[in-house]
Design an enzyme around this catalytic site. Structure first.
Site, mmCIF file in Angstrom:
data_model
loop_
_atom_site.group_PDB
_atom_site.id
_atom_site.type_symbol
_atom_site.label_atom_id
_atom_site.label_comp_id
_atom_site.label_asym_id
_atom_site.label_seq_id
_atom_site.Cartn_x
_atom_site.Cartn_y
_atom_site.Cartn_z
ATOM 1 N N ASP A 159 -0.213 7.044 12.665
ATOM 2 C CA ASP A 159 0.346 6.061 13.607
ATOM 3 C C ASP A 159 0.652 4.755 12.881
ATOM 4 O O ASP A 159 0.109 4.469 11.808
ATOM 5 C CB ASP A 159 -0.632 5.800 14.761
ATOM 6 C CG ASP A 159 -1.965 5.239 14.281
ATOM 7 O OD1 ASP A 159 -2.530 5.811 13.330
ATOM 8 O OD2 ASP A 159 -2.426 4.214 14.813
ATOM 9 N N ASP A 190 1.219 1.427 5.310
ATOM 10 C CA ASP A 190 0.098 1.527 6.254
ATOM 11 C C ASP A 190 0.455 2.515 7.361
ATOM 12 O O ASP A 190 0.921 2.102 8.405
ATOM 13 C CB ASP A 190 -0.171 0.119 6.803
ATOM 14 C CG ASP A 190 -1.327 0.055 7.797
ATOM 15 O OD1 ASP A 190 -2.046 1.042 7.927
ATOM 16 O OD2 ASP A 190 -1.490 -0.995 8.447
ATOM 17 N N GLU A 224 -5.280 5.034 14.586
ATOM 18 C CA GLU A 224 -6.074 4.071 13.805
ATOM 19 C C GLU A 224 -5.766 2.638 14.190
ATOM 20 O O GLU A 224 -6.648 1.788 14.257
ATOM 21 C CB GLU A 224 -5.795 4.290 12.307
ATOM 22 C CG GLU A 224 -6.719 3.508 11.367
ATOM 23 C CD GLU A 224 -6.211 2.107 11.020
ATOM 24 O OE1 GLU A 224 -6.979 1.330 10.444
ATOM 25 O OE2 GLU A 224 -5.051 1.776 11.364
ATOM 26 N N GLU A 225 -4.498 2.367 14.475
ATOM 27 C CA GLU A 225 -4.109 0.987 14.766
ATOM 28 C C GLU A 225 -4.660 0.514 16.110
ATOM 29 O O GLU A 225 -4.584 -0.670 16.425
ATOM 30 C CB GLU A 225 -2.576 0.836 14.732
ATOM 31 C CG GLU A 225 -1.951 1.114 13.367
ATOM 32 C CD GLU A 225 -2.306 0.100 12.280
ATOM 33 O OE1 GLU A 225 -3.019 -0.873 12.589
ATOM 34 O OE2 GLU A 225 -1.899 0.295 11.132
HETATM 35 C C1 LIG Z 1 -4.281 -6.523 6.198
HETATM 36 C C2 LIG Z 1 -3.544 -6.625 4.959
HETATM 37 C C3 LIG Z 1 -4.274 -7.299 3.928
HETATM 38 C C4 LIG Z 1 -3.595 -7.357 2.631
HETATM 39 C C5 LIG Z 1 -4.573 -7.779 1.627
HETATM 40 C C6 LIG Z 1 -4.084 -7.898 0.286
HETATM 41 C C7 LIG Z 1 -4.038 -6.733 -0.436
HETATM 42 C C8 LIG Z 1 -5.162 -5.793 -0.211
HETATM 43 C C9 LIG Z 1 -4.764 -4.537 -0.636
HETATM 44 C C10 LIG Z 1 -4.379 -3.576 0.098
HETATM 45 C C11 LIG Z 1 -4.882 -2.898 1.172
HETATM 46 C C12 LIG Z 1 -4.737 -3.407 2.519
HETATM 47 C C13 LIG Z 1 -5.023 -2.324 3.438
HETATM 48 C C14 LIG Z 1 -5.024 -2.764 4.796
HETATM 49 C C15 LIG Z 1 -5.335 -1.653 5.713
HETATM 50 C C16 LIG Z 1 -5.062 -2.102 7.069
HETATM 51 C C17 LIG Z 1 -5.384 -1.089 8.099
HETATM 52 C C18 LIG Z 1 -5.193 -1.688 9.463
HETATM 53 O O1 LIG Z 1 -4.230 -2.359 9.718
HETATM 54 N N1 LIG Z 1 -6.133 -1.477 10.358
HETATM 55 C C19 LIG Z 1 -6.144 -2.045 11.676
HETATM 56 C C20 LIG Z 1 -7.101 -1.254 12.479
HETATM 57 C C21 LIG Z 1 -7.630 -1.881 13.691
HETATM 58 N N2 LIG Z 1 -6.852 -1.963 14.722
HETATM 59 O O2 LIG Z 1 -8.753 -2.271 13.706
HETATM 60 C C22 LIG Z 1 -6.584 -3.509 11.598
HETATM 61 O O3 LIG Z 1 -6.131 -4.268 12.449
HETATM 62 O O4 LIG Z 1 -7.379 -3.865 10.723
#
Ligand SMILES: CCCCCCCC/C=C\CCCCCCCC(=O)N[C@@H](CC(N)=O)C(=O)O
Length: 536
Positions: A159, A190, A224-225
């Site tokens: 998703d 993502d 997940e989102e």
């Molecule tokens: C959120 C982006 C941050 C970017 C940071 C700099 C680089 C870090 C490296 C990469 C990986 C970033 C991976 C982010 C995964 C995000 C997954 C996500 O969006 N999850 C949702 C789930 C939720 N609804 O709880 C979220 O809002 O955290």
């Protein structure tokens, strides 16, 4: 007219599959040796496709229908002929990856489902069991030859958050178009890139005839989102019912950062050993509606806006160095330029100073504190009526050195600080435990080894996920949960997550497939590599 219900991707009925085969055969014969040649040969051979060939494929439709009906909806010889033919080709890794890239673009452009056609070996292998969980999530079990070895699990999700064409994307967000070496589209980072990377690597390793010794699971969530409450949660429930315990879990959540951490020489692969907690608060103000010509001194909107402003002007306290980010910067210290190397090696003294520098940038600020983001604000129904109700949603990511309870009490008593603002907790959870990363930690060391196999001079360090992932639901199944995607991110890429122009480079996508292909094999090694975190 009778409408036949049939999946649009049915390989038996889809003439394009035969044309793909023709194209692959023709291009393969010309042995492209680089990307430019591959592109050129694809275009040339495609232009040569004859009208009569297309007409034949259309004319043979009735035969295919008949065969599919005879097979009671199952696969027919047409499908297997195509698949067997593909298996006879002597794919080089290089050529295979290019084909996979064409597949990922095709996937983004034309389908929102996992297609059996794209991964024929995965879906037909006797070693792989596939099941749907909660209708849309996928659980794969890849059987190992040594059942006594504890299995591990890879996670990703299909998703995505919404994307609007009005938001100035360089290419339409669901086109899967390629531009200047990047595949653009919502989900490329993502997290459809990981989905396709894992499945492509599995397809390839099965085609090569490799039988893993250690069995493993692949979980692809569909929500997940929105917290994974149907997908990941039900996958966990199923695994628990089956008595499964996992050696380690690997999900998205961190990556190879190149130039994002200022002062660090070269890229660093950060394998996140924990992730922040989170909470969403709903703030609301109510009062009787009234005529806009006789406004009260304060309106619902004004009261709520003031509370929201207080939240933004009073960020939560700095906690830099007190959570796993402390370990991360200490491991990286020797790779920082002077005087940052000295400063980072002495966080006990300099953490407050570094925190003040890091908080100036929104990405690094996330490592410093519990963050506060006002994400939704709704109020008013008519331009000449004083709104009777105003509400705002506040999304907070909780630093590892803080608890959910503490965050709630700070917001309630000191920051919002107005009894007219009602505060409700929509949801919340504490920061996740820190997974081990010492030399005996199988999962961490195998992920690290796999990174080093691909990039021998890469700095690898334990990191911290500043967002949230499906892996948080797996904490009863394993104490070793890691978040890492083998993609290289540069300045500006962090803003593409949930933003515009989300994209992955061809190199990142190829790297993803290679990484999982090697990881499957590395998980079969008998002895952990003799590596220390400080060696690189
Ligand atoms: C959120 C982006 C941050 C970017 C940071 C700099 C680089 C870090 C490296 C990469 C990986 C970033 C991976 C982010 C995964 C995000 C997954 C996500 O969006 N999850 C949702 C789930 C939720 N609804 O709880 C979220 O809002 O955290």
């Amino acid at each position: 007219m009778n409408v036949l219900e049939w999946p649009s991707q049915s390989p038996d009925l889809n003439p394009i599959e035969n044309l793909w085969k023709d194209l692959k055969t023709a291009v393969h014969k010309r042995s492209p040796s680089n990307l430019t040649e591959l592109e050129l040969f694809c275009k040339e051979e495609w232009a040569k496709m004859s009208v009569s060939r297309c007409a034949n494929l259309v004319e043979s439709y009735p035969k295919r229908f008949a065969a599919v009906i005879a097979a009671k909806g199952g696969s027919t010889k047409y499908y297997f002929m195509l698949y067997e033919y593909l298996c006879t080709l002597d794919f080089s890794v290089f050529y295979f990856l290019k084909i996979m890239i064409i597949r990922v673009m095709y996937h983004f452009a034309f389908t929102s489902q996992l297609s059996v056609t794209s991964f024929p070996t995965v879906f037909s292998s006797s070693k792989v069991k596939h099941e749907l969980v909660a209708n849309y999530s996928h659980l794969f079990w890849v059987q190992g030859s040594r059942p006594e070895l504890q299995p591990y699990m890879l996670l990703a999700h299909t998703d995505v958050v919404p994307a609007s064409e009005d938001d100035a994307w360089e290419v339409p967000p669901f086109s899967g178009d390629e531009k200047d070496g990047f595949i653009y589209g919502r989900g490329t980072m993502d997290d459809k890139g990981s989905v396709m990377g894992i499945l492509a690597a599995l397809e390839y390793i099965l085609m090569k005839g490799y039988t893993p010794q250690r069995g493993f699971y692949i979980g692809l969530g569909h929500d997940e989102e929105v917290h994974g409450l149907n997908g990941a949660v039900n996958i966990v429930r199923l695994l628990k019912e089956r008595g499964v315990k996992l050696l380690f879990v690997l999900d998205e959540g961190s990556a190879i950062l190149d130039g994002i951490l200022k002062g660090l020489d070269g890229p660093a692969a950060l394998i996140a050993t924990s992730e922040k907690g989170a909470t969403v608060l709903k703030l609301s103000v109510s009062m009787p509606p009234s005529h806009a010509s006789m406004p009260p001194r304060e309106t619902t909107i004004g009261i709520l806006a003031a509370a929201v402003k207080r939240l933004e002007e009073n960020p939560m306290k700095r906690l830099f160095g007190l959570g796993p980010e402390g370990g991360m910067f200490e491991h990286l210290a020797h790779k920082f330029r002077f005087p940052l190397n000295f400063v980072m090696s002495n966080l006990w003294l300099f953490a407050p100073l570094i925190a003040r520098i890091m908080e100036r940038n929104e990405t690094t600020n996330a490592f410093v504190r519990t963050t506060t983001a006002v994400t939704m604000f709704n109020a008013g129904v008519k331009e000449n009526v004083i709104a009777s109700y105003a509400e705002a949603f506040v999304n907070m990511r909780i630093h590892s050195a803080q608890t959910l309870k503490e965050v709630h009490s700070v917001q309630r008593w000191s920051t919002v600080g107005d009894p007219r603002v009602k505060i409700e907790v929509v949801y919340g959870f504490d920061p996740l435990p820190i997974s081990p990363y010492d030399e005996t930690s199988f999962g961490f060391q195998i992920i690290k080894k796999t990174v080093l196999d691909m990039f021998p001079s890469m700095i690898v360090a334990p990191g911290m996920c500043i967002a949230n992932t499906d892996s948080r639901h797996f904490k009863d199944l394993s104490s070793s949960i890691y978040r890492f995607t083998p993609a290289i991110y540069k300045p500006g890429d962090a803003q593409r997550f949930h933003g515009i122009n989300e994209r992955t480079s061809r190199e990142n996508y190829e790297g993803m497939v290679q990484f999982f292909f090697r990881l499957f094999q590395n998980c079969d090694i008998k002895k952990l590599p003799d590596v220390s975190l400080d060696h690189n």
